[in-house]
Design an enzyme around this catalytic site. Structure first.
Site, PDB file in Angstrom:
ATOM      1  N   GLY A 100      16.211  12.297 -29.794  1.00  0.00           N
ATOM      2  CA  GLY A 100      16.982  11.244 -29.847  1.00  0.00           C
ATOM      3  C   GLY A 100      18.483  11.339 -28.756  1.00  0.00           C
ATOM      4  O   GLY A 100      18.538  12.697 -28.624  1.00  0.00           O
ATOM      5  N   LYS A 122      27.417  10.462 -21.069  1.00  0.00           N
ATOM      6  CA  LYS A 122      26.786  11.737 -21.722  1.00  0.00           C
ATOM      7  C   LYS A 122      27.908  12.631 -22.190  1.00  0.00           C
ATOM      8  O   LYS A 122      28.993  12.875 -21.327  1.00  0.00           O
ATOM      9  CB  LYS A 122      26.130  12.479 -20.661  1.00  0.00           C
ATOM     10  CG  LYS A 122      25.387  13.812 -21.275  1.00  0.00           C
ATOM     11  CD  LYS A 122      24.373  14.366 -20.496  1.00  0.00           C
ATOM     12  CE  LYS A 122      23.928  15.832 -20.862  1.00  0.00           C
ATOM     13  NZ  LYS A 122      22.678  16.448 -20.052  1.00  0.00           N
ATOM     14  N   ASP A 134      27.609  18.478 -31.542  1.00  0.00           N
ATOM     15  CA  ASP A 134      28.825  17.680 -31.807  1.00  0.00           C
ATOM     16  C   ASP A 134      28.728  16.353 -31.016  1.00  0.00           C
ATOM     17  O   ASP A 134      29.620  15.830 -31.034  1.00  0.00           O
ATOM     18  CB  ASP A 134      29.933  18.688 -31.528  1.00  0.00           C
ATOM     19  CG  ASP A 134      29.862  19.414 -30.125  1.00  0.00           C
ATOM     20  OD1 ASP A 134      29.085  18.799 -29.448  1.00  0.00           O
ATOM     21  OD2 ASP A 134      30.668  20.033 -29.852  1.00  0.00           O
ATOM     22  N   GLY A 135      27.662  16.225 -30.133  1.00  0.00           N
ATOM     23  CA  GLY A 135      27.749  14.987 -29.510  1.00  0.00           C
ATOM     24  C   GLY A 135      28.564  15.153 -27.918  1.00  0.00           C
ATOM     25  O   GLY A 135      28.908  14.008 -27.292  1.00  0.00           O
ATOM     26  N   ASP A 269      10.861  15.672 -23.940  1.00  0.00           N
ATOM     27  CA  ASP A 269      11.991  14.692 -23.981  1.00  0.00           C
ATOM     28  C   ASP A 269      12.782  14.712 -23.001  1.00  0.00           C
ATOM     29  O   ASP A 269      13.811  13.797 -22.790  1.00  0.00           O
ATOM     30  CB  ASP A 269      12.815  15.065 -25.261  1.00  0.00           C
ATOM     31  CG  ASP A 269      13.474  16.686 -25.399  1.00  0.00           C
ATOM     32  OD1 ASP A 269      12.288  17.322 -25.193  1.00  0.00           O
ATOM     33  OD2 ASP A 269      14.752  16.552 -25.400  1.00  0.00           O
TER      34      ASP A 269
END
Ligand code: AMP
Ligand code: MG
Length: 520
Positions: A100, A122, A134-135, A269
């Protein structure tokens, strides 16, 4: 700033019923609502005017407070509902389960000039799919993604695009080489744009969880908006859909091979259902021609994603997509038939592409041999792929004995070419010259055809690294210079002639130039 929002993905597909932004396994979910992290001191570094226009925005919008707010994730645009997509995938050949959008957040969809664009950030913080991450994203990888996605577009390679590059003002901890030496780096946010960011992995997730109704909805949605020519949903349409995705994927791979692009992480992905190059991570550009080259140090042991293997990996990934779509058709044969024709179609299209690189318009049974012999010559000594094809366009008919001198600029060690190697090259130039006799193009016409498929300027790894080094000192002039140059990769552009050069020696073994990790 007026944006024509027309959301569909987060309206027509099943939303996660849990609203809490906590890492977890989801079910019956195509996406989870989540808002971007507010960056502490966002600053715009660069914006793509072409993308600004494509989205129906104005040039004057770029320097507004609202542009900064929306595309840094500081503020959510009115009446929109940002979300992270749920997908799964096969990574390095193994099933990896739920993945995801761990650090991508979709803002909204825009329709302008009858084109649909999904807009996503992003590096704008955690989502339910962040797993151990950590995104966030660092400046170095964001510059690489920003420059390369626009460069690929101008090269004519199907790709996701980029609207803007921003600093977040936050520090991000990264162990770049995975050797225990973590350091703080500048955080950044790229606003990416594509008709859709749906990946093979979105389909794999539903099938793995036996959520067949969701699989059907996602497939119908994808066809309705992105493959409308295939018609109403039916078993036959699903097979046509798989064939169309196969064709687009193959087309993308042929382009990669043409320009010498190595993606580096062809996990399922990272495979767009629209056949777009997506997720610019440890990618690289071939400098000295080498089928076995991979830019990704994480892959250097297993060597799965090297240049020469990209066509095979695409096929392997398509097989995973076929498995994911199978429940909609429940017959293996139509999928097998499509997969079985891939190899033949690849060979035919590869041959056509190589003919174009060599300036050959007609086809001849001996062409495959001519191309194979050329590849052997290119491997005799370190030979720069981009420079070789560009210089080859200067070849003059009936001057085969001047061939080696014509392409000399491409050799990394021109003085070390032995007589034996020279004579192998001379033989090839004789064959090439003979082959040109069955074409009726003048030298000038051939050159102009060749120069429209063989770029003069590509984003060599060391160039991106130089731009990164300067940007880390808050000097963005090189980001801008490369961005401008890469808008016209096939033009001569004399003012950028200094970038038409082999990789400098200092870059041969430098981190970021010859070695890249997934850490980003
Ligand atoms: P990639 O191989 O870079 O495409 O990433 C594979 C998966 O890891 C995707 O689900 C990404 O969203 C996730 N990921 C990569 N980096 C981070 C990060 N810093 N924080 C959260 N998730 C990440
Ligand atoms: Mg990815």
């Amino acid at each position: 700033m007026q944006i024509n929002i027309e959301d569909t993905f987060n309206k027509e597909l099943p939303a996660d019923s849990v609203l809490e932004n906590k890492r977890r396994q989801v079910s019956n979910t195509a996406f989870s609502f989540v808002v971007p992290k507010v960056p502490s001191k966002p600053k715009l570094i660069h914006a793509s005017e072409a993308m600004v226009k494509a989205l129906g925005l104005q040039k004057k919008d770029i320097n507004t407070r609202q542009f900064l707010d929306v595309f840094s994730g500081s503020k959510v645009y009115p009446n929109t509902n940002p979300y992270a997509m749920a997908y799964a995938g096969h990574q390095f050949g193994n099933w990896a389960g739920q993945l995801g959008d761990g650090r991508a957040i979709n803002l909204f969809e825009v329709v302008h000039d009858s084109k649909r664009w999904a807009v996503q950030l992003k590096g704008s913080g955690e989502t339910p799919y962040s797993r151990q991450g950590d995104g966030l994203a660092v400046l170095r990888s964001s510059i690489r993604e920003y420059l390369c996605s626009e460069a690929m577009h101008h090269l004519g390679v199907p790709t996701t695009r980029a609207l803007s590059l921003m600093l977040s003002g936050d520090e991000v901890l990264r162990d770049m080489l995975y050797n225990g030496n973590a350091e703080y780096e500048k955080g950044a946010i790229v606003c990416r744009v594509a008709p859709s960011f749906i990946r093979f992995g979105n389909f794999e997730l539903f099938t793995a969880r036996n959520e067949i109704e969701n699989l059907k909805n996602l497939t119908d949605y994808t066809i309705k908006y992105f493959y409308p020519e295939l018609g109403k949903p039916s078993k036959e349409t699903y097979i046509k859909f798989f064939k169309a995705v196969t064709d687009r994927t193959l087309e993308m791979i042929i382009h990669w091979q043409r320009v010498g692009f190595v993606h580096g992480v062809m996990n399922t992905d990272n495979m767009s259902i629209l056949g777009l190059t997506i997720d610019y991570g440890p990618y690289g550009w071939l400098e000295d021609f080498d089928f076995g080259w991979t830019p990704n140090t994480t892959d250097s042991q297993n060597k799965r994603y090297y240049y020469g293997n990209q066509p095979n990996i695409a096929l392997w990934n398509l097989l995973q997509l076929a498995n994911a779509l199978y429940p909609l058709v429940e017959e293996p044969k139509p999928f097998e038939d499509i997969l079985n024709t891939y190899q033949k179609e690849f060979e035919a299209q590869f041959l056509d592409m190589m003919r174009a690189k060599l300036g050959l318009k007609n086809s001849n049974d001996e062409d495959a041999k001519l191309i194979q012999n050329l590849e052997e010559c290119l491997l005799l000594s370190e030979t720069d792929m981009t420079i070789f094809y560009r210089e080859l366009s200067n070849f003059k008919k009936d001057k085969a004995n001047e061939g080696v001198a014509v392409v000399k600029k491409a050799f990394y060690f021109p003085d070390d070419i032995s007589n034996e190697k020279k004579s192998q090259w001379n033989e090839w130039f004789q064959d090439y010259n003979n082959r040109l006799k069955s074409e009726n193009l003048s030298d000038e016409e051939r050159q102009s055809h060749m120069n429209s498929v063989n770029p003069k300027y590509v984003l060599r790894n060391y160039m991106a690294q130089l731009a990164i080094d300067k940007a880390n000192e808050a000097d963005y002039t090189l980001v801008d210079e490369l961005f401008e140059m890469l808008k016209k990769p096939y033009d001569e552009q004399p003012k950028y002639e200094n970038w038409y050069a082999k990789r400098p020696d200092w870059a041969r073994h430098k981190v970021g130039c010859s070695m890249l990790s997934c850490s980003s």
